[in-house]
Scaffold this motif. Structure first.
Motif, PDB file in Angstrom:
ATOM      1  N   VAL A  90       0.233  -1.205  -0.131  1.00 42.65           N
ATOM      2  CA  VAL A  90       0.025  -0.254   0.096  1.00 42.65           C
ATOM      3  C   VAL A  90       0.419   1.660  -0.454  1.00 42.65           C
ATOM      4  O   VAL A  90       0.315   2.215  -0.800  1.00 42.65           O
ATOM      5  N   ARG A  91       1.971   1.376   0.782  1.00 41.01           N
ATOM      6  CA  ARG A  91       3.130   2.150   0.885  1.00 41.01           C
ATOM      7  C   ARG A  91       2.784   2.897  -0.421  1.00 41.01           C
ATOM      8  O   ARG A  91       3.589   3.831  -1.251  1.00 41.01           O
ATOM      9  N   ASP A  92       3.307   1.978  -1.334  1.00 46.48           N
ATOM     10  CA  ASP A  92       4.455   1.481  -2.684  1.00 46.48           C
ATOM     11  C   ASP A  92       3.114   2.480  -3.758  1.00 46.48           C
ATOM     12  O   ASP A  92       3.576   2.945  -4.372  1.00 46.48           O
ATOM     13  N   ALA A  93       2.583   1.855  -3.392  1.00 47.70           N
ATOM     14  CA  ALA A  93       1.089   2.196  -4.438  1.00 47.70           C
ATOM     15  C   ALA A  93       0.897   3.700  -4.289  1.00 47.70           C
ATOM     16  O   ALA A  93       0.124   4.403  -5.386  1.00 47.70           O
ATOM     17  N   ALA A  94       0.815   3.609  -3.038  1.00 43.64           N
ATOM     18  CA  ALA A  94       0.041   5.441  -2.231  1.00 43.64           C
ATOM     19  C   ALA A  94       1.161   6.502  -2.427  1.00 43.64           C
ATOM     20  O   ALA A  94       1.005   7.365  -2.660  1.00 43.64           O
ATOM     21  N   LEU A  95       2.534   5.905  -3.073  1.00 44.43           N
ATOM     22  CA  LEU A  95       3.233   7.155  -2.435  1.00 44.43           C
ATOM     23  C   LEU A  95       3.481   8.264  -3.538  1.00 44.43           C
ATOM     24  O   LEU A  95       3.160   9.453  -3.667  1.00 44.43           O
ATOM     25  N   ALA A  96       3.679   8.049  -4.608  1.00 45.81           N
ATOM     26  CA  ALA A  96       3.367   9.009  -6.181  1.00 45.81           C
ATOM     27  C   ALA A  96       1.929   9.646  -6.041  1.00 45.81           C
ATOM     28  O   ALA A  96       1.672  10.803  -6.361  1.00 45.81           O
ATOM     29  N   PRO A  97       0.495   9.009  -5.928  1.00 44.46           N
ATOM     30  CA  PRO A  97      -0.368  10.138  -5.727  1.00 44.46           C
ATOM     31  C   PRO A  97      -0.736  10.641  -4.536  1.00 44.46           C
ATOM     32  O   PRO A  97      -1.036  11.645  -4.583  1.00 44.46           O
ATOM     33  N   MET A  98      -0.091  10.148  -3.749  1.00 47.18           N
ATOM     34  CA  MET A  98       0.008  11.326  -2.310  1.00 47.18           C
ATOM     35  C   MET A  98       1.327  12.875  -3.005  1.00 47.18           C
ATOM     36  O   MET A  98       0.538  13.587  -1.841  1.00 47.18           O
ATOM     37  N   ARG A  99       1.886  12.721  -3.483  1.00 49.24           N
ATOM     38  CA  ARG A  99       2.736  13.501  -3.818  1.00 49.24           C
ATOM     39  C   ARG A  99       1.872  14.391  -5.018  1.00 49.24           C
ATOM     40  O   ARG A  99       2.334  15.147  -4.754  1.00 49.24           O
ATOM     41  N   GLU A 100       1.542  14.104  -5.807  1.00 44.16           N
ATOM     42  CA  GLU A 100       0.410  14.680  -7.004  1.00 44.16           C
ATOM     43  C   GLU A 100      -0.061  15.491  -6.003  1.00 44.16           C
ATOM     44  O   GLU A 100      -0.505  16.597  -6.120  1.00 44.16           O
ATOM     45  N   LEU A 101      -0.984  14.659  -5.061  1.00 50.35           N
ATOM     46  CA  LEU A 101      -1.991  15.585  -4.278  1.00 50.35           C
ATOM     47  C   LEU A 101      -2.009  16.663  -3.781  1.00 50.35           C
ATOM     48  O   LEU A 101      -2.131  17.425  -3.436  1.00 50.35           O
ATOM     49  N   HIS A 102      -0.545  16.605  -3.230  1.00 49.91           N
ATOM     50  CA  HIS A 102       0.042  17.674  -2.643  1.00 49.91           C
ATOM     51  C   HIS A 102       0.725  18.496  -3.592  1.00 49.91           C
ATOM     52  O   HIS A 102       0.317  19.680  -2.657  1.00 49.91           O
ATOM     53  N   LYS A 103       1.821  18.285  -4.287  1.00 52.49           N
ATOM     54  CA  LYS A 103       1.753  19.591  -5.359  1.00 52.49           C
ATOM     55  C   LYS A 103       0.310  20.213  -6.193  1.00 52.49           C
ATOM     56  O   LYS A 103       0.395  21.252  -5.530  1.00 52.49           O
ATOM     57  N   GLN A 104      -0.733  19.781  -6.149  1.00 56.85           N
ATOM     58  CA  GLN A 104      -2.413  20.797  -6.246  1.00 56.85           C
ATOM     59  C   GLN A 104      -2.869  21.022  -4.520  1.00 56.85           C
ATOM     60  O   GLN A 104      -3.224  22.749  -4.758  1.00 56.85           O
ATOM     61  N   ILE A 105      -2.673  21.226  -3.459  1.00 55.95           N
ATOM     62  CA  ILE A 105      -3.089  21.677  -2.150  1.00 55.95           C
ATOM     63  C   ILE A 105      -1.772  22.457  -1.825  1.00 55.95           C
ATOM     64  O   ILE A 105      -2.655  22.850  -0.829  1.00 55.95           O
ATOM     65  N   GLN A 106      -0.903  22.101  -1.943  1.00 53.38           N
ATOM     66  CA  GLN A 106       0.128  22.498  -0.780  1.00 53.38           C
ATOM     67  C   GLN A 106      -0.016  22.722   1.062  1.00 53.38           C
ATOM     68  O   GLN A 106       0.555  22.947   1.544  1.00 53.38           O
TER      69      GLN A 106
END
Length: 262
Positions: A90-106
């Motif tokens: 789950v961590r491997d699957a989540a990391l890239a989408p999490m980073r993308e979401l962080h980029k959007q909302i800061q």
């Protein structure tokens, strides 16, 4: 989600492999064994061609022949599927989408999992250069009833388990906003089930609010939660659809079927 390798062709370059994939798809569309005649018709192949390929697949245990002239998917596919499932993290699957979401909302995005009566933060996406942030330490933990992700897990429990949790923990609070009695907790969890999301309104820490959405595996079981933490005045409602979509993408990467009921 995994990115497609640009060096890979969009379709098999060997015709027999393309036909093999088609035959497997035909068998996957039916729960019961399928006759050779029906398979060849659905696959658009001559019966002799379908028969030859199916026999080769049967040799490798990718296809079974329960009766002469009928076929179904074989146990080898189940064995391989279980290997893939066991390697999904789950961590491997989540990391890239999490980073993308962080980029959007800061704002920091947290991945948490349940461990007994607490949630544990297992990953985070944040930027040291951003302004005021609420950063949860990886390995940190908190009571289920005081956190947005924890409420997701409690909402997935049956009433007896929720009462047992309340009895074990005493529902101790951290702030004046903490939910510290069973009736109020049950009302809160009812809302979580209704809306498919959870929030923490300064219940763990004054001045900090969170929103959370669940991550589900291929059995539609809640296995983790994705949350956004922010100073109380900076948590924005329009982040919620982005959060839920990110959680959905991670769930899909873990084998969860689109449209599954949570």
């Amino acid at each position: 989600m995994a990115k497609k390798d640009p060096d890979l062709p969009s379709a098999p370059t060997v015709q027999v492999i393309e036909r093999m994939f088609t035959l497997i798809d035909v068998l996957a569309s039916r729960e019961e064994p399928v006759s050779l005649k029906e398979i060849s018709e659905k696959a658009g192949l001559h019966p002799s061609t379908a028969h030859r390929i199916l026999n080769d697949l049967a040799t490798g245990r990718f296809v079974d022949r329960p009766q002469p002239g009928s076929y179904r998917l074989g146990m080898r596919l189940l064995e391989l599927g279980n290997l893939v499932k066991g390697r999904l993290n789950v961590r491997d699957a989540a990391l890239a989408p999490m980073r993308e979401l962080h980029k959007q909302i800061q704002q920091p995005v947290n991945l948490s999992m349940r461990q007994g009566d607490e949630i544990v933060y297992v990953e985070r996406a944040y930027s040291e250069r951003s302004g005021m942030q609420v950063v949860r330490a990886i390995g940190g933990h908190a009571p289920l009833h005081l956190t947005s992700v924890g409420k997701l897990f409690l909402a997935a429990d049956d009433p007896q388990r929720i009462r047992a949790y309340a009895a074990r923990t005493g529902l101790h609070g951290n702030t004046k906003n903490s939910i510290t009695n069973l009736e109020a907790l049950e009302r809160e969890l009812s809302k979580v089930r209704q809306y498919g999301q959870a929030s923490d309104n300064e219940e763990l820490e004054l001045g900090v609010r969170c929103m959370a959405a669940g991550i589900y595996d291929d059995q539609n079981k809640l296995i983790a939660g994705l949350s956004i933490s922010a100073p109380s005045g900076r948590l924005e409602d329009e982040w919620l659809p982005k959060l839920k979509e990110t959680a959905r993408l991670i769930s899909e990467a873990l084998g969860n079927k689109p449209g599954g009921t949570h």
